[in-house]
Write a protein that holds these residues in place. Sequence first.
Motif, short mmCIF file in Angstrom:
data_model
loop_
_atom_site.label_atom_id
_atom_site.label_comp_id
_atom_site.label_asym_id
_atom_site.label_seq_id
_atom_site.Cartn_x
_atom_site.Cartn_y
_atom_site.Cartn_z
N UNK A 1 -27.50 36.26 51.20
CA UNK A 1 -26.41 36.47 50.21
C UNK A 1 -26.03 35.14 49.49
N UNK A 2 -25.73 34.32 50.13
CA UNK A 2 -25.34 32.86 49.82
C UNK A 2 -26.25 32.22 49.04
N UNK A 3 -27.57 32.38 49.49
CA UNK A 3 -28.64 31.54 48.89
C UNK A 3 -28.82 32.35 47.62
N UNK A 4 -29.19 33.87 47.51
CA UNK A 4 -29.53 34.28 46.38
C UNK A 4 -28.38 34.13 45.26
N UNK A 5 -27.00 34.12 45.76
CA UNK A 5 -26.04 34.09 44.78
C UNK A 5 -25.94 32.72 44.26
N UNK A 6 -26.36 31.62 45.04
CA UNK A 6 -26.24 30.28 44.69
C UNK A 6 -27.63 30.07 43.52
N UNK A 7 -28.52 30.54 43.92
CA UNK A 7 -29.96 30.54 42.71
C UNK A 7 -29.24 31.23 41.59
N UNK A 8 -28.61 32.26 41.57
CA UNK A 8 -28.24 32.99 40.37
C UNK A 8 -27.22 32.08 39.51
N UNK A 9 -26.38 31.59 40.15
CA UNK A 9 -25.01 30.86 39.43
C UNK A 9 -25.64 29.49 39.25
#
Length: 221
Positions: free
Chosen positions: A179-187
């Motif tokens: 989730x952190x990886x996907x969240x970081x890519x989105x942000x």
Amino acid sequence: MDDLIENSYGPIEAGDGVALTRAGRREQQTQRILEAAKACFIRSGFKGASMHDICAEAGMSPGALYRYFPSKEAIVEAICEADRREDAVLFAKVLQEPDVIEGLVMGAMAHIRHMHENDNAALFAEICAEAMRNDAVETTCMKNMVEVQAMFANYIGGARERGEIDPPVELDVLLPTLMSIAHGMALNDLPAMGVPYEKLEVLLRAMVVGMLRPTERPENA
């Protein structure tokens, strides 16, 4: 006085139409405030944007705005709640995908598209930053994160129990990392930097496959 303000946007119908008309107008005003707040937060940051700024952006008096939201924290909570509802609709579709690899990739790509195409990356970067110093905002953000993690814990956990994947670490380590990886890519709004969606999808799939390690077939098949 409140009724005068509420009714000032047009005539109220009698009977059952009264509640519906007022609810609709209240929702319209709520959205007006939220859009104004988003613009102010992106332009000036959470701390730099005042309730007075939001009033000016929305074209409302302070008295009218405070009838809807008592504080900036309450506005952030409403913004996050609206985003949570949108995520719930999206993830309901994702969780119906029988292939957990494809489901996670689809969900991550949909989230990245949503953030980019709705110009939400800058807004949520500001909200995440504020969550590090504001307990009320942190509570709101954590509530949403916990709900999403719970949904995907069942999804990924079920695939592991069926022998479809063999991740190298425990679920309580794997899930927040994903989730952190996907969240970081989105942000970071990679599409705004010129990274094509199709290339992002290739990388996401490779990452998910590497971390979940799908098996060729269930162990007891």
